[in-house]
Motif scaffolding. Structure first.
Motif, PDB file in Angstrom:
ATOM      1  N   LYS A  72      -9.280  11.668  -5.568  1.00 31.03           N
ATOM      2  CA  LYS A  72      -9.968  10.833  -4.586  1.00 31.03           C
ATOM      3  C   LYS A  72      -9.217   9.519  -4.373  1.00 31.03           C
ATOM      4  CE  LYS A  72     -14.623  12.608  -5.522  1.00 31.03           C
ATOM      5  NZ  LYS A  72     -15.985  12.292  -6.034  1.00 31.03           N
ATOM      6  N   ARG A  73      -8.695   8.950  -5.463  1.00 28.17           N
ATOM      7  CA  ARG A  73      -7.968   7.678  -5.364  1.00 28.17           C
ATOM      8  C   ARG A  73      -6.709   7.843  -4.518  1.00 28.17           C
ATOM      9  NH1 ARG A  73      -3.723   5.460  -8.310  1.00 28.17           N
ATOM     10  NH2 ARG A  73      -3.611   3.174  -8.171  1.00 28.17           N
ATOM     11  N   VAL A  74      -5.981   8.939  -4.734  1.00 32.23           N
ATOM     12  CA  VAL A  74      -4.746   9.162  -3.973  1.00 32.23           C
ATOM     13  C   VAL A  74      -5.055   9.329  -2.492  1.00 32.23           C
ATOM     14  CG1 VAL A  74      -2.769  10.689  -3.651  1.00 32.23           C
ATOM     15  CG2 VAL A  74      -3.587  10.201  -5.955  1.00 32.23           C
ATOM     16  N   HIS A  75      -6.058  10.127  -2.178  1.00 36.71           N
ATOM     17  CA  HIS A  75      -6.431  10.327  -0.770  1.00 36.71           C
ATOM     18  C   HIS A  75      -6.895   9.011  -0.140  1.00 36.71           C
ATOM     19  CE1 HIS A  75      -6.018  14.663  -0.207  1.00 36.71           C
ATOM     20  NE2 HIS A  75      -6.474  14.833  -1.440  1.00 36.71           N
ATOM     21  N   ALA A  76      -7.613   8.189  -0.908  1.00 39.38           N
ATOM     22  CA  ALA A  76      -8.077   6.899  -0.389  1.00 39.38           C
ATOM     23  C   ALA A  76      -6.896   5.967  -0.120  1.00 39.38           C
ATOM     24  CB  ALA A  76      -9.035   6.251  -1.384  1.00 39.38           C
ATOM     25  N   LEU A  77      -5.914   5.942  -1.017  1.00 35.14           N
ATOM     26  CA  LEU A  77      -4.726   5.106  -0.813  1.00 35.14           C
ATOM     27  C   LEU A  77      -3.952   5.551   0.424  1.00 35.14           C
ATOM     28  CD1 LEU A  77      -3.409   4.723  -4.473  1.00 35.14           C
ATOM     29  CD2 LEU A  77      -4.278   2.895  -3.022  1.00 35.14           C
ATOM     30  N   ASN A  78      -3.827   6.849   0.606  1.00 32.76           N
ATOM     31  CA  ASN A  78      -3.137   7.360   1.792  1.00 32.76           C
ATOM     32  C   ASN A  78      -3.864   6.950   3.072  1.00 32.76           C
ATOM     33  OD1 ASN A  78      -1.176   8.627   0.239  1.00 32.76           O
ATOM     34  ND2 ASN A  78      -2.242  10.592   0.208  1.00 32.76           N
ATOM     35  N   LYS A 132       0.833  -1.202   0.000  1.00 33.20           N
ATOM     36  CA  LYS A 132       0.000   0.000   0.000  1.00 33.20           C
ATOM     37  C   LYS A 132       0.869   1.254   0.000  1.00 33.20           C
ATOM     38  CE  LYS A 132      -3.687  -0.616   0.098  1.00 33.20           C
ATOM     39  NZ  LYS A 132      -4.640  -0.863  -1.000  1.00 33.20           N
ATOM     40  N   LEU A 133       2.021   1.192   0.677  1.00 34.88           N
ATOM     41  CA  LEU A 133       2.949   2.320   0.660  1.00 34.88           C
ATOM     42  C   LEU A 133       3.460   2.576  -0.750  1.00 34.88           C
ATOM     43  CD1 LEU A 133       5.161   1.881   3.872  1.00 34.88           C
ATOM     44  CD2 LEU A 133       3.604   3.763   3.354  1.00 34.88           C
ATOM     45  N   ARG A 134       3.773   1.487  -1.444  1.00 33.98           N
ATOM     46  CA  ARG A 134       4.240   1.624  -2.820  1.00 33.98           C
ATOM     47  C   ARG A 134       3.162   2.281  -3.695  1.00 33.98           C
ATOM     48  NH1 ARG A 134       7.934  -1.396  -5.148  1.00 33.98           N
ATOM     49  NH2 ARG A 134       7.650  -3.063  -3.600  1.00 33.98           N
ATOM     50  N   GLU A 192      -5.817   4.314   3.466  1.00 34.64           N
ATOM     51  CA  GLU A 192      -5.640   2.870   3.662  1.00 34.64           C
ATOM     52  C   GLU A 192      -4.254   2.564   4.225  1.00 34.64           C
ATOM     53  OE1 GLU A 192      -6.401   1.153  -0.130  1.00 34.64           O
ATOM     54  OE2 GLU A 192      -8.497   1.776  -0.194  1.00 34.64           O
ATOM     55  N   ALA A 193      -3.243   3.262   3.738  1.00 32.67           N
ATOM     56  CA  ALA A 193      -1.883   3.062   4.259  1.00 32.67           C
ATOM     57  C   ALA A 193      -1.810   3.463   5.729  1.00 32.67           C
ATOM     58  CB  ALA A 193      -0.875   3.865   3.439  1.00 32.67           C
ATOM     59  N   ARG A 194      -2.471   4.555   6.086  1.00 29.94           N
ATOM     60  CA  ARG A 194      -2.484   5.012   7.486  1.00 29.94           C
ATOM     61  C   ARG A 194      -3.171   3.978   8.378  1.00 29.94           C
ATOM     62  NH1 ARG A 194       0.196   8.526  10.376  1.00 29.94           N
ATOM     63  NH2 ARG A 194       0.029  10.073   8.703  1.00 29.94           N
TER      64      ARG A 194
END
Length: 350
Positions: free
Chosen positions: A189-195, A154-156, A197-199
């Motif tokens: 929205k996708r970038v914020h969602a990935l961040n 997820k970090l990647r 999920e990583a958190r």
């Protein structure tokens, strides 16, 4: 529809609970099954915390059921009063997830006859503990969550997406010359969602550390992962800030009949765009060092890039003769500042 490990483990925990309750003669077994479902949490830590809450909720419910049943008897009034009493107590103790089970436990005990009270209370307690124990055992033994690998992936994804989003913002700012603005809301929205999920995975891994074998990571790596999560979130916000400049710049140019961009300002824009190349390269090294554990050569913070940008601004500065150019300088300065932060922070993490 995808059936994951947690769903399978929940089914196994329910089956074990029902079998043990039948074998031990504990009734009603479905209470234990409900307990197993509630306590099958995404992590061992959360399972232990849910178990603690359920035990406390159960003790309070049984105690209240005994008290009201003994002093007020089994009747609609005592049943209503016990609900009115318990709900505020559970909310005060922040046991919101256990309210339903606590009320059911109290009413179950309350509905027992005086002669059978202790038998029913002990059976109810045994059923609940069987469900708790089954959920905890299955969660620990069968397919423990591998949050380290999930977090690395997820970090990647979040870093690659955040850097792409940031550079897209810079490139759109640089290339804005009388064209329409095409804001990609879905990408943001996708970038914020990935961040996010990583958190979440980082928090689960931090809580899980040391609880079971195979789910722990060195504190140093978790600290680095946390810094990368912070970096991804920050560079995404900085991309948002640059995107916010686009309609302002477009409106300003439209009001001025979209004058041609001077060669001097084009030089500034070219330097800003080249800064994205540095950001992409540094983040590639970041992913290699933190996520893959590779050996990379750290980079010193250099002023060469910013000196070239300063020279370009000095060559353009004589053209500043009104608010139009002043606003252009301010927008370029904001974009340059965000690029500077992205490159310097990446070098610090390396």
């Amino acid at each position: 529809m995808k059936i994951g490990a947690r769903i399978i483990k929940t089914g196994i925990a329910v089956a074990i609970t029902m079998f043990l309750c039948k074998y031990l003669g504990l009734e009603p077994a479905f209470f234990g099954a409900v307990s197993a479902v509630i306590n099958m949490q995404p992590s061992i830590f959360l399972t232990l915390r849910a178990a603690r809450d359920q035990i406390l909720v159960h003790i309070l419910g049984v105690t209240a059921g005994f008290f009201f049943g003994y002093f007020l008897g089994v009747n609609p009034l005592s049943a209503g009063l016990i609900v009115i009493l318990l709900i505020p107590i559970y909310m005060k103790l922040k046991l919101h997830s256990g309210i339903t089970m606590g009320i059911v436990a109290a009413l179950f005990v309350l509905s027992s006859s005086t002669e059978e009270f202790f038998v029913h209370a002990l059976a109810r307690t045994g059923v609940i503990f069987v469900g708790l124990g089954s959920a905890m055992l299955v969660n620990v033994v069968l397919w423990p969550p591998k949050y380290t690998e999930q977090l690395k992936e997820k970090l990647r994804q979040s870093n690659e997406a955040a850097v792409l989003y940031f550079c897209r913002a810079v490139q759109d700012y640089v290339g804005l010359d009388g064209r329409e603005i095409h804001s990609d809301m879905e990408q943001g929205k996708r970038v914020h969602a990935l961040n996010k999920e990583a958190r979440t995975l980082l928090e689960l891994l931090s809580r899980e550390q040391g609880l079971v074998a195979g789910s722990s990571e060195p504190k140093e790596w978790i600290c680095l992962a946390a810094k990368l999560v912070d970096y991804n979130e920050s560079i995404t916000k900085k991309g948002d800030r640059i995107f916010d400049l686009l309609p302002v710049r477009m409106e300003r140019r439209t009001r001025s009949d979209a004058p041609p961009v001077s060669d001097e300002f084009k030089a500034i824009l070219d330097i800003l765009e080249s800064g994205c190349t540095i950001v992409v390269r540094l983040n590639g090294k970041l992913r290699s060092a933190i996520i893959e554990g590779g050996n990379v050569v750290p980079e010193e913070i250099s002023e060469e890039y910013w000196e070239s940008l300063t020279k370009a601004i000095e060559q353009w500065q004589p053209r500043l003769s009104g608010s139009y150019y002043l606003h252009g300088l301010m927008e370029a300065a904001v974009t340059a500042s965000e690029i500077k932060w992205a490159t310097r922070q990446a070098k610090i993490l390396l």
